[in-house]
Enzyme design. Sequence first.
Site, PDB file in Angstrom:
ATOM      1  N   LYS A  88       0.847  -1.188   0.000  1.00  0.00           N
ATOM      2  CA  LYS A  88       0.000   0.000   0.000  1.00  0.00           C
ATOM      3  C   LYS A  88       0.879   1.234   0.000  1.00  0.00           C
ATOM      4  CE  LYS A  88      -1.043   2.468   2.897  1.00  0.00           C
ATOM      5  NZ  LYS A  88      -0.556   3.843   3.256  1.00  0.00           N
ATOM      6  N   THR A 138      10.413   0.392   2.263  1.00  0.00           N
ATOM      7  CA  THR A 138       9.277   0.462   1.355  1.00  0.00           C
ATOM      8  C   THR A 138       8.151   1.208   2.007  1.00  0.00           C
ATOM      9  OG1 THR A 138       8.189  -1.425   2.302  1.00  0.00           O
ATOM     10  CG2 THR A 138       9.799  -1.880   0.606  1.00  0.00           C
ATOM     11  N   GLU A 164      -0.720   9.245  -6.056  1.00  0.00           N
ATOM     12  CA  GLU A 164      -1.777  10.251  -5.909  1.00  0.00           C
ATOM     13  C   GLU A 164      -1.878  11.126  -7.164  1.00  0.00           C
ATOM     14  OE1 GLU A 164      -0.640  11.968  -2.163  1.00  0.00           O
ATOM     15  OE2 GLU A 164      -1.900  10.581  -1.042  1.00  0.00           O
ATOM     16  N   THR A 173      -2.023  14.373   6.776  1.00  0.00           N
ATOM     17  CA  THR A 173      -1.137  13.245   7.045  1.00  0.00           C
ATOM     18  C   THR A 173      -0.184  13.616   8.154  1.00  0.00           C
ATOM     19  OG1 THR A 173      -1.144  12.773   4.685  1.00  0.00           O
ATOM     20  CG2 THR A 173       0.517  11.671   6.009  1.00  0.00           C
TER      21      THR A 173
END
Lengths: 405, 405
Positions: free
Chosen positions: A179, A190, A276, A405
């Site tokens: 994800k 990652t 995104e 975020t």
Amino acid sequence: MAVGLGPLPKFHSIDGVRIGVASAGIKKPGRKDVVVFEIARGSAVAALFTRNQFRAAPVRVASEHLAAAATRYLLINTGNANAGTGERGMTDARACCAALAATCDVPVESILPFSTGVIGEPLPVSKLTAALPEALADLKADGWAAAASGIMTTDTLPKGATRQVAVGEEVIHLSGISKGAGMIRPDMATMLGFIATDARIDSALWQRLLAGAIERSFNRVTVDGDTSTNDACVAVATGCSAVPEIAEGGAGFIAFRDALNSLCLELAQALVRDGEGATKFITIAVEQARDRKEALDVAFTIAHSPLVKTALFASDPNWGRILAAVGRAGVENLDLDAVRIHLGDVCIVHNGARAEDYTEARGQAVMNESEISITVNLGRGAVKETVWTCDFSHDYVTINAEYRT
Amino acid sequence: MAVGLGPLPKFHSIDGVRIGVASAGIKKPGRKDVVVFEIARGSAVAALFTRNQFRAAPVRVASEHLAAAATRYLLINTGNANAGTGERGMTDARACCAALAATCDVPVESILPFSTGVIGEPLPVSKLTAALPEALADLKADGWAAAASGIMTTDTLPKGATRQVAVGEEVIHLSGISKGAGMIRPDMATMLGFIATDARIDSALWQRLLAGAIERSFNRVTVDGDTSTNDACVAVATGCSAVPEIAEGGAGFIAFRDALNSLCLELAQALVRDGEGATKFITIAVEQARDRKEALDVAFTIAHSPLVKTALFASDPNWGRILAAVGRAGVENLDLDAVRIHLGDVCIVHNGARAEDYTEARGQAVMNESEISITVNLGRGAVKETVWTCDFSHDYVTINAEYRT
């Protein structure tokens, strides 16, 4: 909308791994936001974590636990990254592990926690722990698809890959999910990736294979150059396969390593495809470099250039911006006349200037596609490196000017 | 729309410098796109050029000429950067210089060419040279405002600054103009900047003062991290002032140097205020760093982070993204607990986590302004560096998904 990202595969179940999901209501009520992996005793567990110096609490706790005990469970939540939460965050991460450990009667260090989502808000521990019974009751071998969806945040699609490797009469299976869509520039680790195989393999070799796979895959993709505080990839080898232990030089080693690399690359590229606001999937290859560092410096400079990325969004064959990016990548004593740049098969730069037979129409044809390759040949060595990225669109701005975020 | 950028000042004319403009129709018919500076004999001329390895033809020719002869004219055109044009571009740049040199009866090496605009298209030499008589006929001491407009490309407003320094009974004057809005991350040089003073000063000292001024100003601003192939800054000291020669330790030296630094800083910040799509002017200060490199690494990592810049556009006090940027800046052995981050006067991060007395409302109040400061205290040294940038808005994408550079 992702670029060229297909549906989930039919995952191979992995003997020794069961997965369950639950709804804790951490951020959005009703969505599955807790995922638990149950791992058979005797599994080899390898992991890499972000090199961002601000490691989120779950990353710190997972690292400690990994070193302290054999891993039996992975505890993953979305909706809250438990990052930037200081000592309280550490306490909260441990508390969640302790709750699961108590329920399953295992040492707390056998739980590895992973969190992704909003930074800076305290983890709602009681909501999370209240959902554990539901997740545990849901444990099943074919839980991969549910897990792929359960770990999503700003992803528009779940991401997964699966492989099988025949060794003699028997078969080794690998499955994985990932994800991540923004704050992507994995640095020696990652976004979130979870991989499992039923292969039997020594722990140290498994860690080396994972590190190699990650270097060629997750460390070669970037959406926006921003490395997260929470990046992690865990790979479990349960040893339940009937195939004899995988060892260097032994039967099945090369095929197994190649399958792992291929699976990780598919998962990593999926992150970029779902970047995104992405409308283009870009492959940037740098060839004939002297060494890996300069090849990657050039590739990432192009991949991170806002001007190149907005031109890609516009399908504008704006090679001048690519040229300017190569020129500022910091390659020592670059001989400009030796540099060639191709868009797809079309040569756009030759001898430091626009190629003589280049026409706007040919460049435009390449740029109109949603899959585009840029190749830079430095003409000064034998090293090649490839990086994958996506374009910069209005949607990137929209998404990130609104998501906390 | 620029952020907090005022109208042009009333420039001080500089004895020994005359400026003329003309319309050559290089890209847009009717606009003034050629600017000529005439420089008095005996002037000291200092210059810095882009470190992008793909130096545009005018940059290469200007560098050669600067070393070969005393400069008498600056020849500037917009609409075409004459970059990525290979050998033909060199020939074309020289041809324009030769045309002006012939008309003015000076050696060709006494002309410095500067071009800005579209990359990769051949320079329309005949149009440019046809406009030279008009520019020469227009030469006047008070041509600064016309020149400021004449050098604009994607700028929305002209940029200029002017200073005077009293030394005893006499006065030294400085005036300067700059342009640049996208492809801004000057690297040891600038976008386009033209500065003149009537001071008398030794050439070598003048080059050192210019380099110092540029380091503290143009090399501390960034719009999008993309360093142009054409960045250049030229500073002319005509020596026409009655003030005795400026020398280190002598009368007026410190005041003069400070005026030059201040003028360059104003011009450099103007580039950011007019950054493509900018709605916020951001000051990023890194304090208590061990050395300049780590202070700048941290500052520029924040300044270039797409996630920080989109949050700024949204007026979102998203300190988590600032934290993540600091964490990936590559500072060795960073002690997270020693890091403090302020938004304006509001402490947002303390001891590696959100500050205890921080409230969203206080952060929001700071972020709602169009001028915002972010201060990162590393708590491990005595060095401070400041960088200026702007936000990433939809307009940045719109402008760069349409403008062929």
